[in-house]
Scaffold this active site. Sequence first.
Site, PDB file in Angstrom:
ATOM      1  N   LEU A 140       0.817  -1.215   0.000  1.00 41.92           N
ATOM      2  CA  LEU A 140       0.000   0.000   0.000  1.00 41.92           C
ATOM      3  C   LEU A 140       0.856   1.273   0.000  1.00 41.92           C
ATOM      4  O   LEU A 140       0.351   2.367   0.234  1.00 41.92           O
ATOM      5  CB  LEU A 140      -0.966   0.010   1.184  1.00 41.92           C
ATOM      6  CG  LEU A 140      -2.073  -1.047   1.159  1.00 41.92           C
ATOM      7  CD1 LEU A 140      -3.003  -0.886   2.352  1.00 41.92           C
ATOM      8  CD2 LEU A 140      -2.892  -0.973  -0.124  1.00 41.92           C
ATOM      9  N   GLY A 141       2.141   1.114  -0.254  1.00 45.05           N
ATOM     10  CA  GLY A 141       2.983   2.302  -0.444  1.00 45.05           C
ATOM     11  C   GLY A 141       3.363   3.013   0.846  1.00 45.05           C
ATOM     12  O   GLY A 141       3.561   4.229   0.842  1.00 45.05           O
TER      13      GLY A 141
ATOM     14  N   ASP B 236       4.891   4.240  -7.102  1.00 48.38           N
ATOM     15  CA  ASP B 236       4.344   4.502  -5.760  1.00 48.38           C
ATOM     16  C   ASP B 236       4.446   5.985  -5.415  1.00 48.38           C
ATOM     17  O   ASP B 236       3.462   6.620  -5.022  1.00 48.38           O
ATOM     18  CB  ASP B 236       5.098   3.685  -4.693  1.00 48.38           C
ATOM     19  CG  ASP B 236       4.797   2.209  -4.770  1.00 48.38           C
ATOM     20  OD1 ASP B 236       4.218   1.775  -5.781  1.00 48.38           O
ATOM     21  OD2 ASP B 236       5.142   1.482  -3.824  1.00 48.38           O
TER      22      ASP B 236
HETATM   23  C1  MEV Z   1       5.446  -1.972  -5.820  1.00 40.87           C
HETATM   24  O1  MEV Z   1       4.364  -1.272  -5.231  1.00 40.87           O
HETATM   25  C2  MEV Z   1       5.261  -2.121  -7.299  1.00 40.87           C
HETATM   26  C3  MEV Z   1       6.330  -2.906  -8.030  1.00 40.87           C
HETATM   27  O2  MEV Z   1       5.973  -2.887  -9.410  1.00 40.87           O
HETATM   28  C4  MEV Z   1       7.693  -2.302  -7.845  1.00 40.87           C
HETATM   29  C5  MEV Z   1       7.832  -0.942  -8.505  1.00 40.87           C
HETATM   30  O3  MEV Z   1       7.057  -0.602  -9.386  1.00 40.87           O
HETATM   31  O4  MEV Z   1       8.797  -0.245  -8.149  1.00 40.87           O
HETATM   32  C6  MEV Z   1       6.377  -4.358  -7.580  1.00 40.87           C
END
Ligand code: MEV
Length: 318
Positions: free
Chosen positions: A101-102, A147
Site C-alpha cells: 500500500l505504499g 508509488d
Molecule cells: C510496488 O508497489 C510495485 C512494483 O511494481 C515495484 C515498482 O514498481 O517499483 C512491484
Amino acid sequence: MSLATAPGKIILFGEHAVVYGRPALAVPVTQVQANVEVVDSAEAETWIEAPDISLHTTFSALAPTHPLRSAIESVCAALNIAPFPPLRITIHSSIPVASGLGSGAAVSVALIRALASYFQRPLPADKVNALAYEIEKLHHGTPSGIDNTVISYAKPVYFVRQSPSPDGRGAGGEGQVFNVARPFSLVIADTGIAAPTKESVGDVRKLWEADKAHWEVVFDQVGEIVRAAKNAIETGATDSLGALMDANHALLQQMTVSSPELDRLVLAAKTSGALGAKLSGGGRGGNMLALVKPAAADSVASALKSAGAKSTLITIIQ
Ligand code: MEV
C-alpha cells in the site's frame, strides 16, 4: 509547526512489469494515511518519533542510508537549508508496512511536504515526487517510481517508467491522470504477511536475467492487460476489469510473486462473488484486491476474513 499527510496507494494492474517499462495503473487509497508533524525543539538535536514502528531516536543516530535520514537531508539540500535547526519530527502511519500500500513512499511524501512547509518553502508536486523517488531507491533498489507518483499527486495514474539518465539517476516516470467514467468498487484484503518489495523485485530481476526473451513476452502480455483495463475504465466498461484482473494475477503467479495465502484470498473472493481478483504490489504477502458489485462488497469482505485476511477495506474508485 507544520503538518502534512499522504495517502496510501494500490496498484490496480501492471506491478513488476512496470519496472521493465510497461504501463501500470494505480490509485490513491485515502482510508489509510501517513502523517508527519514538524515542530521546533528545545533539545540540542533533532529527534524523530515514529511510535508505530517503535522508533525514538536522534537524527544523528540514524544510519547514513536510513530512508528517513536521507529524506530529511535531501529536502534540506533542495531548499538550501544547512545546517537545519533542532526539530521534533513525529511520524504516524495507518498504512501497514510492507503490504503493497505504499507505506514507505507515503511517509517520504508526507515528510518532504511537512519539512518544506515548516521552512515556509512549499514544493510543487513534481519536486516532491522527484525527491520521494530518490528515497524510494533506498527502500528498494530499482523502483519504477509508480508509488511515489500516485502518492505525490494523490490521483489515479497511468504510469510508464522512464529510462534512467546516463548518470544513473532514474527519472522516475511519467504519470498521466486517467478518467474513471463509471465508479467501481474494490475490496482490498491484507494477508498480514509483511513482504519487502525489494525482495520480490530482486527475484523477478533474477528470472528476467536468466531468460530475457521469455520474460519480455510475459511483460508484454501484462502491458496489453493494462492498456485494455485503462480503456475499460475510461469507457465505463468496468465489469470487464474482472477477467483482466484474473489474467494479470495468473501472470504474476508465473513471476513467482504470489503466495499460497494470496492465492487462497483470490480464490475466496472469486467463489464469494467477486468479478475478478489479483494480488497487488510487490506480492509474496501484503494485499490483494477484488472487483465487486457494490451490493456484494460486504459479503466478499467477510469471505476474505474467513479465508484468513487480517483486515479488509472497501473502496470506491471514482
Ligand atoms: C510496488 O508497489 C510495485 C512494483 O511494481 C515495484 C515498482 O514498481 O517499483 C512491484
